[in-house]
Write a protein that holds these residues in place. Structure first.
Motif, PDB file in Angstrom:
ATOM      1  N   LYS A  45       4.156   3.757  15.031  1.00 12.00           N
ATOM      2  CA  LYS A  45       5.197   4.795  15.074  1.00 12.00           C
ATOM      3  C   LYS A  45       4.639   6.184  14.770  1.00 12.00           C
ATOM      4  N   GLY A  46       3.358   6.255  14.413  1.00 11.98           N
ATOM      5  CA  GLY A  46       2.757   7.547  14.069  1.00 11.98           C
ATOM      6  C   GLY A  46       3.029   7.958  12.638  1.00 11.98           C
ATOM      7  N   CYS A  47       3.393   7.008  11.799  1.00 10.29           N
ATOM      8  CA  CYS A  47       3.706   7.286  10.399  1.00 10.29           C
ATOM      9  C   CYS A  47       2.475   6.997   9.542  1.00 10.29           C
ATOM     10  N   GLU A  48       2.345   7.758   8.475  1.00 11.56           N
ATOM     11  CA  GLU A  48       1.193   7.618   7.585  1.00 11.56           C
ATOM     12  C   GLU A  48       1.668   7.094   6.226  1.00 11.56           C
ATOM     13  N   ILE A  49       1.166   5.943   5.833  1.00 17.56           N
ATOM     14  CA  ILE A  49       1.547   5.361   4.548  1.00 17.56           C
ATOM     15  C   ILE A  49       0.726   6.018   3.448  1.00 17.56           C
ATOM     16  N   VAL A  50       1.428   6.555   2.457  1.00 17.05           N
ATOM     17  CA  VAL A  50       0.774   7.147   1.289  1.00 17.05           C
ATOM     18  C   VAL A  50       0.582   6.067   0.232  1.00 17.05           C
ATOM     19  N   GLU A  51       1.635   5.313  -0.053  1.00 18.83           N
ATOM     20  CA  GLU A  51       1.603   4.187  -0.990  1.00 18.83           C
ATOM     21  C   GLU A  51       2.461   3.063  -0.445  1.00 18.83           C
ATOM     22  N   LEU A  52       2.023   1.837  -0.667  1.00 18.87           N
ATOM     23  CA  LEU A  52       2.798   0.671  -0.267  1.00 18.87           C
ATOM     24  C   LEU A  52       2.697  -0.361  -1.375  1.00 18.87           C
ATOM     25  N   ASN A  53       3.842  -0.892  -1.796  1.00 24.40           N
ATOM     26  CA  ASN A  53       3.860  -1.889  -2.850  1.00 24.40           C
ATOM     27  C   ASN A  53       4.877  -2.963  -2.474  1.00 24.40           C
ATOM     28  N   VAL A  54       4.387  -4.157  -2.169  1.00 25.43           N
ATOM     29  CA  VAL A  54       5.256  -5.285  -1.850  1.00 25.43           C
ATOM     30  C   VAL A  54       5.374  -6.126  -3.113  1.00 25.43           C
ATOM     31  N   ARG A  55       6.558  -6.149  -3.702  1.00 28.24           N
ATOM     32  CA  ARG A  55       6.824  -6.899  -4.929  1.00 28.24           C
ATOM     33  C   ARG A  55       7.483  -8.231  -4.567  1.00 28.24           C
ATOM     34  N   LEU A  56       7.798  -9.050  -5.567  1.00 33.33           N
ATOM     35  CA  LEU A  56       8.405 -10.362  -5.317  1.00 33.33           C
ATOM     36  C   LEU A  56       9.679 -10.286  -4.488  1.00 33.33           C
ATOM     37  N   TYR A  57      10.558  -9.338  -4.812  1.00 35.14           N
ATOM     38  CA  TYR A  57      11.849  -9.289  -4.128  1.00 35.14           C
ATOM     39  C   TYR A  57      12.222  -7.904  -3.613  1.00 35.14           C
ATOM     40  N   HIS A  58      11.242  -7.023  -3.461  1.00 36.74           N
ATOM     41  CA  HIS A  58      11.518  -5.747  -2.811  1.00 36.74           C
ATOM     42  C   HIS A  58      10.224  -5.089  -2.336  1.00 36.74           C
ATOM     43  N   VAL A  59      10.394  -4.120  -1.448  1.00 35.17           N
ATOM     44  CA  VAL A  59       9.273  -3.370  -0.884  1.00 35.17           C
ATOM     45  C   VAL A  59       9.496  -1.897  -1.186  1.00 35.17           C
ATOM     46  N   HIS A  60       8.456  -1.247  -1.710  1.00 36.96           N
ATOM     47  CA  HIS A  60       8.456   0.206  -1.894  1.00 36.96           C
ATOM     48  C   HIS A  60       7.415   0.775  -0.946  1.00 36.96           C
ATOM     49  N   VAL A  61       7.784   1.790  -0.205  1.00 35.31           N
ATOM     50  CA  VAL A  61       6.798   2.469   0.638  1.00 35.31           C
ATOM     51  C   VAL A  61       7.039   3.977   0.532  1.00 35.31           C
ATOM     52  N   LEU A  62       5.964   4.688   0.296  1.00 32.93           N
ATOM     53  CA  LEU A  62       5.981   6.146   0.301  1.00 32.93           C
ATOM     54  C   LEU A  62       5.189   6.547   1.527  1.00 32.93           C
ATOM     55  N   LEU A  63       5.816   7.253   2.451  1.00 33.19           N
ATOM     56  CA  LEU A  63       5.139   7.544   3.700  1.00 33.19           C
ATOM     57  C   LEU A  63       5.580   8.856   4.297  1.00 33.19           C
ATOM     58  N   MET A  64       4.789   9.298   5.243  1.00 34.92           N
ATOM     59  CA  MET A  64       5.097  10.512   5.990  1.00 34.92           C
ATOM     60  C   MET A  64       5.543  10.085   7.385  1.00 34.92           C
ATOM     61  N   ILE A  65       6.741  10.520   7.739  1.00 32.29           N
ATOM     62  CA  ILE A  65       7.313  10.187   9.047  1.00 32.29           C
ATOM     63  C   ILE A  65       7.402  11.475   9.855  1.00 32.29           C
ATOM     64  N   PRO A  66       6.811  11.512  11.047  1.00 35.18           N
ATOM     65  CA  PRO A  66       6.894  12.738  11.850  1.00 35.18           C
ATOM     66  C   PRO A  66       8.342  13.029  12.251  1.00 35.18           C
ATOM     67  N   PRO A  67       8.673  14.303  12.453  1.00 32.90           N
ATOM     68  CA  PRO A  67      10.057  14.673  12.768  1.00 32.90           C
ATOM     69  C   PRO A  67      10.592  14.055  14.052  1.00 32.90           C
ATOM     70  N   LYS A  68       9.718  13.613  14.946  1.00 34.48           N
ATOM     71  CA  LYS A  68      10.190  13.000  16.192  1.00 34.48           C
ATOM     72  C   LYS A  68      10.660  11.560  15.993  1.00 34.48           C
ATOM     73  N   VAL A  69      10.444  10.984  14.799  1.00 36.27           N
ATOM     74  CA  VAL A  69      10.877   9.623  14.483  1.00 36.27           C
ATOM     75  C   VAL A  69      11.954   9.702  13.414  1.00 36.27           C
ATOM     76  N   SER A  70      13.131   9.137  13.689  1.00 40.26           N
ATOM     77  CA  SER A  70      14.181   9.154  12.668  1.00 40.26           C
ATOM     78  C   SER A  70      13.881   8.090  11.617  1.00 40.26           C
ATOM     79  N   VAL A  71      14.342   8.331  10.408  1.00 42.51           N
ATOM     80  CA  VAL A  71      14.109   7.393   9.316  1.00 42.51           C
ATOM     81  C   VAL A  71      14.782   6.060   9.628  1.00 42.51           C
TER      82      VAL A  71
END
Length: 145
Positions: A48-74
């Protein structure tokens, strides 16, 4: 290196913190399932052209800190990641699909999205500076006319 990224006619810095959970918050994101989810997020994010800054997959949830270009909606990003990763996980771990409670859905509905921007104090100082700068420019124009 600048914190801004470039597209053909845009420079941007759109950073988001996104959290989502498996259906019923089952503690399933461990071992090979967690590894597969992490790999899926990384692969589909780069597609998608997104850059992951941090990714943390826990037992029952996912945290992701990333940069999404303006041409891609969240919402498009989250929908793609959740949908395609669910398909991959169910295909790779067929034993998960045996349990009737999944009902073809690996992830719970919804997610949490938070924007990560510049420090608000920095923005306030910038706005004040711009106001002061405009007043000086107005006064200079009055004296020059």
């Amino acid at each position: 290196m600048s914190r801004f990224r470039k597209l053909s006619q845009t420079i941007w810095h759109c950073q988001y913190h996104i959290v989502w959970v498996p259906k019923y918050r089952y503690r399933i994101l461990t071992g090979p399932v967690g590894t597969e989810v992490s790999n899926c997020i990384r692969v589909f994010s780069s597609q998608k052209g997104c850059e992951i800054v941090e990714l943390n997959v826990r037992l029952y949830h996912v945290h992701v800190l990333l940069m999404i270009p303006p041409k891609v909606s969240v919402s498009d990003y989250v929908g793609t990641i959740k949908g395609r990763s669910a398909i991959r996980v169910f295909n790779k771990f067929k034993n998960l699909k045996v349990k009737s409670y999944w009902g073809n859905k690996f992830w719970a509905r919804g997610d949490c999205v938070d924007t990560v921007g510049l420090d608000s104090e920095m923005i306030r100082k910038y706005v004040k500076y711009q106001e002061k700068k405009e007043r000086v420019a107005e006064q200079r124009d009055l004296f020059n006319n």
